[in-house]
Design an enzyme around this catalytic site. Structure first.
Site, PDB file in Angstrom:
ATOM      1  N   LYS A  32       1.006  -1.418  -0.073  1.00  0.00           N
ATOM      2  CA  LYS A  32       0.341  -0.418   0.161  1.00  0.00           C
ATOM      3  C   LYS A  32       0.881   0.949   0.067  1.00  0.00           C
ATOM      4  O   LYS A  32       1.865   0.876   0.847  1.00  0.00           O
ATOM      5  CB  LYS A  32      -0.641  -0.225   1.186  1.00  0.00           C
ATOM      6  CG  LYS A  32      -2.206   0.870   1.127  1.00  0.00           C
ATOM      7  CD  LYS A  32      -2.290   0.507   2.383  1.00  0.00           C
ATOM      8  CE  LYS A  32      -3.889   2.282   2.804  1.00  0.00           C
ATOM      9  NZ  LYS A  32      -5.124   2.146   3.927  1.00  0.00           N
ATOM     10  N   SER A 109      -9.259   1.147   3.086  1.00  0.00           N
ATOM     11  CA  SER A 109      -8.697   2.069   2.144  1.00  0.00           C
ATOM     12  C   SER A 109      -7.890   1.367   1.347  1.00  0.00           C
ATOM     13  O   SER A 109      -6.643   1.722   0.560  1.00  0.00           O
ATOM     14  CB  SER A 109      -8.227   3.034   2.700  1.00  0.00           C
ATOM     15  OG  SER A 109      -7.171   2.424   3.527  1.00  0.00           O
ATOM     16  N   SER A 133     -10.304  -0.902   7.469  1.00  0.00           N
ATOM     17  CA  SER A 133      -9.564  -1.211   5.828  1.00  0.00           C
ATOM     18  C   SER A 133      -8.733  -2.114   5.410  1.00  0.00           C
ATOM     19  O   SER A 133      -8.394  -1.804   3.882  1.00  0.00           O
ATOM     20  CB  SER A 133      -8.577   0.292   5.774  1.00  0.00           C
ATOM     21  OG  SER A 133      -9.423   1.239   6.280  1.00  0.00           O
TER      22      SER A 133
END
Length: 386
Positions: A32, A109, A133
């Site tokens: 990420k 996310s 997330s």
């Protein structure tokens, strides 16, 4: 690498070495874009952050641990802006496409990491979980999602959102690579006797009754001890969610205040509105929310010391379509946070995994005592054994 799913950030490739042999050897790692990786910028899903980033010269220690145990880096992944959403949208870099159902949101996310794994472009998706997330995109994409015990993994060189809730987390397609990950990052072995499974009726009452009944039936079918309880705490889910959101918004404002004050126009309107809400909170509201968190955490510690694992649905409702109205996204986020906030408030680990029922695949979660991460894996293996 070809990426028809918009899972990865469009950065030029840089050489990121890894150990030739190790417990994660042969596994491809997607990271990420909140973690620093040498040779790459870190954008956190925001164009202004990207412009100010520069190319990083060192790699986040957790990422380095994965590389040193054999994982092969394949790219940095898309994230919701500032990691402050559960939907997967991003006005700067676009929304990743859910490989399981192109019409649905990918979840945020850590959407890019989840999509990369679901699409077969990576074997390990490293992300973060603040308000869900990791767990939510894992559920939406039919994956295993692990939110570790808060504070158990190294979070240096990771851009924060709400530090008292933020944890690095992982998604995989099956339990075996997740078990290997737990060993690679140093989670202690589970030496306790097999736990009993606790089913909170107030939580299961929030989802479709038929799905709830099937989930509970699947728990009982393993022969493991299962017992029901009215609730796991003296607080309502609504009160817990409000306390969680209050603390989250204040910490998110503190983490992003400098960016907001310098470049407010560079932040998507919905994200900016949430940041402003955090800036306007009264200190007494935040203190009261902190008191609820402390009391809830103490209640949960007492409950989970009795060698129990709490089972709960990962999602409170079906995910919306990617072209849904903002009100539908807001309703989905609000409903899901009531279930997803529990791990954050308690600092506890949670493992989400798909189970098969008459309606298809749904995601079940196990929620355990702090540092009981490996025990959750052991229970999940029993629940998913053929």
């Amino acid at each position: 690498m070809r990426d028809p799913w918009n899972a990865f950030m469009p950065y030029p490739d840089a050489d990121v070495g890894h150990a030739a042999v190790g417990p994660l050897s042969g596994l491809r790692l997607a990271v990420k874009d909140l973690f620093d990786v040498a040779g790459y910028p870190t954008a956190a899903g925001n164009a202004a952050v990207l412009a100010a980033s520069g190319i990083k010269t060192s790699t986040a220690p957790l990422v380095q641990t994965l590389l040193d145990t054999g994982a092969c880096f394949v790219g940095k992944t898309n994230t919701d802006e500032l990691a402050y959403s559960l939907i997967g949208g991003n006005i700067h870099f676009g929304m990743p496409i859910n490989p399981r159902d192109r019409q649905l949101i990918p979840g945020g996310s850590s959407s890019g990491s989840a999509v990369a794994v679901a699409a077969g472009l990576a074997d390990i998706g490293l992300g973060t979980d603040t308000s869900g997330s990791i767990r939510l995109p894992a559920a939406v994409n039919g994956l295993i999602g692990w939110r570790p015990t808060h504070g158990s993994l190294d979070n240096r060189a990771l851009r924060p959102l709400a530090p008292s809730f933020d944890v690095p987390g992982f998604v995989t397609r099956s339990l075996e690579p997740m078990a290997a990950l737990m060993s690679a990052v140093g989670m202690r072995a589970a030496n306790d006797p097999p736990p009993s499974i606790l089913v909170p009726e107030d939580i299961f009452a929030t989802i479709d009754g038929a799905v709830a009944d099937e989930m509970i039936a699947s728990l009982r079918s393993t022969g493991m001890p299962v017992r029901r309880t009215n609730a796991i705490a003296s607080f309502s889910l609504a009160d817990l969610a409000l306390a969680f959101i209050t603390i989250l918004q204040r910490e998110a404002w503190e983490s992003n205040r400098t960016l907001f004050e310098r470049s407010p126009e560079a932040i998507a309107p919905d994200i900016a509105a949430r940041l402003l809400s955090g800036s306007r909170l009264d200190d007494e509201e935040v203190r009261e929310a902190g008191s609820i968190r402390e009391l809830f955490s103490a209640e949960i510690d007492g409950l989970l010391r009795e060698n129990v694992v709490v089972a709960l649905p990962t999602l409170a409702m079906n995910p919306p379509r990617r072209d849904a109205e903002p009100e539908r996204f807001a309703a989905f986020r609000s409903a899901c946070i009531k279930l997803l906030c529990l791990s954050g408030l308690g600092g506890c680990p949670q493992l989400a995994f798909p189970i098969v029922n008459d309606a298809g695949n749904v995601s079940l979660s196990l929620f355990g005592a702090r540092s009981a991460d490996r025990m959750l894996m052991n229970v999940a293996r029993q629940l998913t054994a053929e």
